[in-house]
Design a protein around this motif. Sequence first.
Motif, PDB file in Angstrom:
ATOM      1  N   GLU A  41       9.485  35.522  12.260  1.00 45.41           N
ATOM      2  CA  GLU A  41      10.001  35.659  10.898  1.00 45.41           C
ATOM      3  C   GLU A  41      11.044  36.768  10.812  1.00 45.41           C
ATOM      4  OE1 GLU A  41       9.534  33.731   8.446  1.00 45.41           O
ATOM      5  OE2 GLU A  41       7.837  32.528   9.121  1.00 45.41           O
ATOM      6  N   LEU A  42      10.794  37.875  11.493  1.00 41.61           N
ATOM      7  CA  LEU A  42      11.752  38.988  11.467  1.00 41.61           C
ATOM      8  C   LEU A  42      13.060  38.594  12.160  1.00 41.61           C
ATOM      9  CD1 LEU A  42       9.414  42.005  12.321  1.00 41.61           C
ATOM     10  CD2 LEU A  42      10.204  41.251  10.063  1.00 41.61           C
ATOM     11  N   ALA A  43      12.954  37.840  13.261  1.00 41.52           N
ATOM     12  CA  ALA A  43      14.153  37.404  13.969  1.00 41.52           C
ATOM     13  C   ALA A  43      14.956  36.406  13.137  1.00 41.52           C
ATOM     14  CB  ALA A  43      13.765  36.777  15.304  1.00 41.52           C
ATOM     15  N   ARG A  44      14.258  35.615  12.320  1.00 34.58           N
ATOM     16  CA  ARG A  44      14.918  34.584  11.518  1.00 34.58           C
ATOM     17  C   ARG A  44      15.513  35.137  10.229  1.00 34.58           C
ATOM     18  NH1 ARG A  44      11.471  30.366  12.119  1.00 34.58           N
ATOM     19  NH2 ARG A  44       9.918  31.435  10.837  1.00 34.58           N
ATOM     20  N   ALA A  45      14.916  36.168   9.675  1.00 32.43           N
ATOM     21  CA  ALA A  45      15.314  36.664   8.359  1.00 32.43           C
ATOM     22  C   ALA A  45      16.805  36.983   8.240  1.00 32.43           C
ATOM     23  CB  ALA A  45      14.470  37.886   7.986  1.00 32.43           C
ATOM     24  N   PRO A  46      17.422  37.659   9.226  1.00 31.29           N
ATOM     25  CA  PRO A  46      18.848  37.986   9.068  1.00 31.29           C
ATOM     26  C   PRO A  46      19.766  36.770   9.041  1.00 31.29           C
ATOM     27  CG  PRO A  46      17.820  39.411  10.705  1.00 31.29           C
ATOM     28  CD  PRO A  46      16.853  38.301  10.415  1.00 31.29           C
ATOM     29  N   PHE A  47      19.270  35.614   9.424  1.00 34.35           N
ATOM     30  CA  PHE A  47      20.126  34.435   9.509  1.00 34.35           C
ATOM     31  C   PHE A  47      19.858  33.425   8.396  1.00 34.35           C
ATOM     32  CE2 PHE A  47      19.407  36.191  13.743  1.00 34.35           C
ATOM     33  CZ  PHE A  47      20.706  36.575  14.035  1.00 34.35           C
ATOM     34  N   ARG A  58      16.908  39.963   2.513  1.00 34.80           N
ATOM     35  CA  ARG A  58      15.782  39.158   3.007  1.00 34.80           C
ATOM     36  C   ARG A  58      14.961  39.941   4.026  1.00 34.80           C
ATOM     37  NH1 ARG A  58      15.844  33.844   1.583  1.00 34.80           N
ATOM     38  NH2 ARG A  58      17.743  33.038   0.606  1.00 34.80           N
ATOM     39  N   LEU A  59      15.649  40.654   4.914  1.00 37.60           N
ATOM     40  CA  LEU A  59      14.935  41.469   5.896  1.00 37.60           C
ATOM     41  C   LEU A  59      14.195  42.605   5.199  1.00 37.60           C
ATOM     42  CD1 LEU A  59      14.328  42.089   8.877  1.00 37.60           C
ATOM     43  CD2 LEU A  59      16.404  43.482   8.906  1.00 37.60           C
ATOM     44  N   GLN A  60      14.810  43.176   4.166  1.00 35.90           N
ATOM     45  CA  GLN A  60      14.191  44.292   3.460  1.00 35.90           C
ATOM     46  C   GLN A  60      12.864  43.880   2.836  1.00 35.90           C
ATOM     47  OE1 GLN A  60      15.488  47.506   3.428  1.00 35.90           O
ATOM     48  NE2 GLN A  60      13.454  48.002   2.592  1.00 35.90           N
ATOM     49  N   TRP A  61      12.749  42.625   2.437  1.00 34.04           N
ATOM     50  CA  TRP A  61      11.490  42.150   1.853  1.00 34.04           C
ATOM     51  C   TRP A  61      10.354  42.325   2.867  1.00 34.04           C
ATOM     52  CZ3 TRP A  61       7.731  38.527   2.931  1.00 34.04           C
ATOM     53  CH2 TRP A  61       6.855  38.223   1.887  1.00 34.04           C
ATOM     54  N   TRP A  62      10.623  41.988   4.116  1.00 33.63           N
ATOM     55  CA  TRP A  62       9.613  42.153   5.163  1.00 33.63           C
ATOM     56  C   TRP A  62       9.335  43.629   5.424  1.00 33.63           C
ATOM     57  CZ3 TRP A  62       6.805  38.219   7.090  1.00 33.63           C
ATOM     58  CH2 TRP A  62       7.272  36.921   6.840  1.00 33.63           C
TER      59      TRP A  62
END
Length: 254
Positions: A41-47, A58-62
Motif C-alpha cells: 500500500e505504501l509503495a502504491r500510494a504515491p502513484f 495520499r501517502l500522508q494519510w498512511w
Amino acid sequence: MTLQACAETLQAQDPDRFGAVLTAAPADRPKLLTLYALNLELARAPFQSAEPMLAEMRLQWWIDRLAEMGRGVAPPLHDVLTPLWEAWGKAAGDLLPLAEARRRDCARDPFGSAEEVLAYVDATAGGLMWAAAHGLGAPETARAVVAYQGRGAGLAAWLRALPQLQAMRLGFETENPDAVAQLAEAGREALRRAAKGHRAVPRRAAAALFAGPGAARFLREMAQGSDQTPAEITPFQRRAALAWLALTGRWWGA
C-alpha cells in the motif's frame, strides 16, 4: 478487514514474500502478512495520482494512521490497517519510517547518483527487512547483518525493475551503465557481508531475510555489464528456492 485479505493481496502482487511467509512459524505469519501488505500500500500510494501534491496527500494519510497507532489509537476499519493493528499493536508506529521513505516517489524525481539509490533502497527494502526480522525476534546485534541482506535484496529488485522505473522517471536522469554496475557490485558485496554474519540472526527470522530466487546470480550478471534482459523467474525456481528456505532455514548464499 481480515488477515485473509492481506494474504490474498500478497499472493497476487508479491509472490516471493508470500512464499517466504509460509515458511515462517504459524504464530509469526500475521506479523509478516500485515507488514508486507502495508508495504504494498505504501509503495502504491504515491502513484495513485499523477499530481505530486495529491500523491503526497495520499501517502500522508498512511503516515498519519501509523503515527496514531504508535500513540495507541486504533485505526479506522480497513482491509490492511485493522489486521495490522491486531498483529502489531502500538509497535505499528515503528513502521512510520517505511512510509516516510516513499515521499521521494511522490515527487517523481529521478536519481542523480548510485549513492542516492543506495540511500533509498536502504530506507525502503532495508527498513522493511529489519522490521520483519526484528518482529520475528532478530536482536539489535543482528541489525547490521539484516541491513546488508536488505540492501542486497533491495538492489536486485530495483535493478530488475529499472527499465520500468526509467519510463516513470524514477530511475536515473539518463541511462547510466556505470552506476548500474556500481549498484550491482554493491549489492553483491552486501549479500556477501550478510552471509558472513548469518549466525547473528536466529533461525526463527529466516523467512524475513529471503532475498528472492536468483538475486545473487542476477547481481553478478549486472556487475559484469550484461546488457541482456534478465530472465523471468520461473515457477520452478521460485518453488525450489522457497523449499530450500523451508527445509534448511538458510537464507544466505542463495
